[in-house]
Every structure is written in C-alpha cells, then in structure tokens.
Scaffold this motif. Sequence first.
Motif, PDB file in Angstrom:
ATOM      1  N   PRO A   1       0.959  -1.170  -0.083  1.00  0.00           N
ATOM      2  CA  PRO A   1      -0.012   0.002  -0.023  1.00  0.00           C
ATOM      3  C   PRO A   1       1.154   1.327  -0.019  1.00  0.00           C
ATOM      4  CG  PRO A   1      -0.083  -1.153   2.101  1.00  0.00           C
ATOM      5  CD  PRO A   1       0.468  -2.188   1.297  1.00  0.00           C
ATOM      6  N   ASN A   2       2.109   1.078   0.329  1.00  0.00           N
ATOM      7  CA  ASN A   2       2.986   2.359   0.488  1.00  0.00           C
ATOM      8  C   ASN A   2       3.912   2.234  -0.619  1.00  0.00           C
ATOM      9  OD1 ASN A   2       4.488   0.335   1.484  1.00  0.00           O
ATOM     10  ND2 ASN A   2       5.579   1.215   3.094  1.00  0.00           N
ATOM     11  N   ALA A   3       3.485   1.816  -1.964  1.00  0.00           N
ATOM     12  CA  ALA A   3       4.703   1.616  -2.848  1.00  0.00           C
ATOM     13  C   ALA A   3       4.643   2.973  -3.443  1.00  0.00           C
ATOM     14  CB  ALA A   3       4.055   0.467  -3.891  1.00  0.00           C
ATOM     15  N   THR A   4       5.854   2.975  -4.178  1.00  0.00           N
ATOM     16  CA  THR A   4       6.064   4.321  -4.718  1.00  0.00           C
ATOM     17  C   THR A   4       6.679   3.962  -6.365  1.00  0.00           C
ATOM     18  OG1 THR A   4       8.458   4.357  -3.988  1.00  0.00           O
ATOM     19  CG2 THR A   4       6.931   5.838  -2.927  1.00  0.00           C
ATOM     20  N   ALA A   5       6.537   4.937  -7.125  1.00  0.00           N
ATOM     21  CA  ALA A   5       7.120   4.567  -8.503  1.00  0.00           C
ATOM     22  C   ALA A   5       8.650   4.005  -8.605  1.00  0.00           C
ATOM     23  CB  ALA A   5       7.119   5.949  -9.448  1.00  0.00           C
ATOM     24  N   LYS A   6       8.747   3.030  -9.238  1.00  0.00           N
ATOM     25  CA  LYS A   6      10.071   2.600  -9.409  1.00  0.00           C
ATOM     26  C   LYS A   6      10.925   2.748 -10.668  1.00  0.00           C
ATOM     27  CE  LYS A   6       8.649  -1.710  -6.531  1.00  0.00           C
ATOM     28  NZ  LYS A   6       9.423  -1.406  -5.657  1.00  0.00           N
ATOM     29  N   ILE A   7      10.349   3.475 -11.409  1.00  0.00           N
ATOM     30  CA  ILE A   7      10.983   3.957 -12.738  1.00  0.00           C
ATOM     31  C   ILE A   7      11.093   5.401 -12.797  1.00  0.00           C
ATOM     32  CG2 ILE A   7      10.858   3.712 -15.237  1.00  0.00           C
ATOM     33  CD1 ILE A   7       9.335   1.137 -15.149  1.00  0.00           C
ATOM     34  N   PRO A   8      12.203   5.926 -13.200  1.00  0.00           N
ATOM     35  CA  PRO A   8      12.113   7.517 -13.359  1.00  0.00           C
ATOM     36  C   PRO A   8      11.392   7.795 -14.397  1.00  0.00           C
ATOM     37  CG  PRO A   8      14.521   6.359 -13.147  1.00  0.00           C
ATOM     38  CD  PRO A   8      13.401   5.463 -13.287  1.00  0.00           C
ATOM     39  N   GLY A   9      10.689   9.057 -13.957  1.00  0.00           N
ATOM     40  CA  GLY A   9       9.679   9.696 -15.049  1.00  0.00           C
ATOM     41  C   GLY A   9       8.400   9.207 -15.043  1.00  0.00           C
ATOM     42  N   VAL A  10       8.199   7.989 -14.127  1.00  0.00           N
ATOM     43  CA  VAL A  10       6.705   7.292 -14.017  1.00  0.00           C
ATOM     44  C   VAL A  10       5.812   8.139 -12.651  1.00  0.00           C
ATOM     45  CG1 VAL A  10       5.231   5.592 -13.462  1.00  0.00           C
ATOM     46  CG2 VAL A  10       7.272   5.208 -14.939  1.00  0.00           C
ATOM     47  N   PRO A  11       4.769   8.804 -13.027  1.00  0.00           N
ATOM     48  CA  PRO A  11       3.929   9.371 -12.075  1.00  0.00           C
ATOM     49  C   PRO A  11       3.800   8.461 -10.800  1.00  0.00           C
ATOM     50  CG  PRO A  11       2.566   8.829 -13.811  1.00  0.00           C
ATOM     51  CD  PRO A  11       3.984   8.655 -14.359  1.00  0.00           C
ATOM     52  N   GLN A  12       3.621   9.173  -9.673  1.00  0.00           N
ATOM     53  CA  GLN A  12       3.461   8.316  -8.390  1.00  0.00           C
ATOM     54  C   GLN A  12       2.067   7.806  -8.289  1.00  0.00           C
ATOM     55  OE1 GLN A  12       5.778   7.745  -5.906  1.00  0.00           O
ATOM     56  NE2 GLN A  12       7.057   8.841  -7.224  1.00  0.00           N
TER      57      GLN A  12
END
Length: 259
Positions: A128-139
């Motif tokens: 549930p607290n995951a964040t974007a793992k790829i640069p440039g991808v929105p949260q």
Amino acid sequence: MSNSADSTSDAGPARGPRRLRPVRLLTAAVFALAGLIFWMSFNTAKGTDIRTDASMLRLSDLIRERSKGNGDLERSTATLRSRVDALAGRDAGADSAEARRLAALGDAAGTRPLGGTALTVTLTDAPPNATAKIPGVPQPQPNDLVIHQQDLQAVVNALWRGGAKGIEVMDQRLISTSAVRCVGNTLILQGRVYSPPYKVTAVGDRGALRKALDTAPAVQNYLQYVQAYGLGWKVEDRGSVTLPGYTGAVDLHYARPVA
C-alpha cells in the motif's frame, strides 16, 4: 421633605424601553443554529450513529457468511452428483463406446477431473505504500496498486488462447459459463469470495501457455505496472497436477420480461 423636582433629580434621568444588545442577539442566533444542526443530524440518522462503519462491517460479514454457505452447498452438490452419475452408469446399460463418448463430453464441459502438466500464474497487490520504481513515472494512485478484474481476465483469456485444456482459478474449475469478477480488491467467482494473491493454474503445453502470456497485449500492459509499481507476478512450471471437476450448478439464468 423633597418636592417632585428633587425626587426626579435624586432618581436620575428617566430611562426608555429596554433593548437587547447586539452581543445577546448573536449568542441567541448561534444557539438556534446549533439546535437546528442537531435536529437535522438526528432526523438523518434516525437514532443511529452516522459516523460508524458498523453497516459496512455487517455487509462484509454477510458476504463471508454467504460465501461459506455457497462452498458447503457446492460440496453437497458434488456428492449428490457423483451418486447420480454412479446410478446412471449402473442403470443405463451403455456400451464402452457410449461410455467413452460421455466421458469425453464431461471432459469438454469441465465436470470431470483433469490431469497433466500445468502452469501456475500468481498475481498479487503491490504494497500500500509503494512508490514509482521507474524514473519519470508518476506516483501511483490507490487503483494502480491492486489487481483488477481485467488483469485476471487477461491471464485467463491468454491461457485459453495458448491451448489450455482446463483452467482453475484459486480452488475452482472454470467452465464455459464461469465469470471472473472483482468487487473492490476481492474476487467473486461462482458465488464465493477470494482475496489476493490470486492463483490461476492451466493444464496444457507449458511452452505454448508461456508464449500466449508473453504475446497477449493485455498481459503486457499489466507487466508495465509490475515494473513501475511492484505489483506481484509469478509464472511457475508445474509437474503433473489434477484439476478438480466443476461441481456447481450448470443451469443458465437469464432475464425474463415482466408479465
């Protein structure tokens, strides 16, 4: 002894009618408004606590209770069906060719157990607290972190296209009338409710099944979310497995015009 003029002088200047001060008027208005709000809240709630989640909890408990009841009914139906099949086979007097034909129809309908090599696909919600793992991808938004109905449908459809002889979702065999549906973050399949992780097992040629998954556009779209936000995805080769036969009702239900 004083005269009337002296009495007037001693008593002070004459006063006019008493008037409410502005502060008192404002206080009265505030209390009146508060009373109106309390009355409206009581009338809306009808004597219940409108801030509680008790109604949602009762609905969740009801769904789980019905799901358990459906599971019990399915097991009872399976027992009765096996008895009916045994009696029908004993009394029909069919020859071996007819018995083979009936068995083939049962295999095609998914009502008989199916064995063979298999592939299992597991899909899991992201933390549930995951964040974007790829640069440039929105949260991610909350909907980006859970398995949706179209994700499960994409996997099931790809496996069918890959030549699957039979498919099991969680612990239930799919047949031609099965519908994979999700409500929120739960799966409702044939009257029973499941939570992730979701497992889909297909019996068939494992190479062809993997190729079908790799070339399905909807599956590739899901894999983009796996890379971007950490949704779960696992594909495992299985040895010889046996999928259970479908044991639920086979009658079709459809809408009818009101007389």
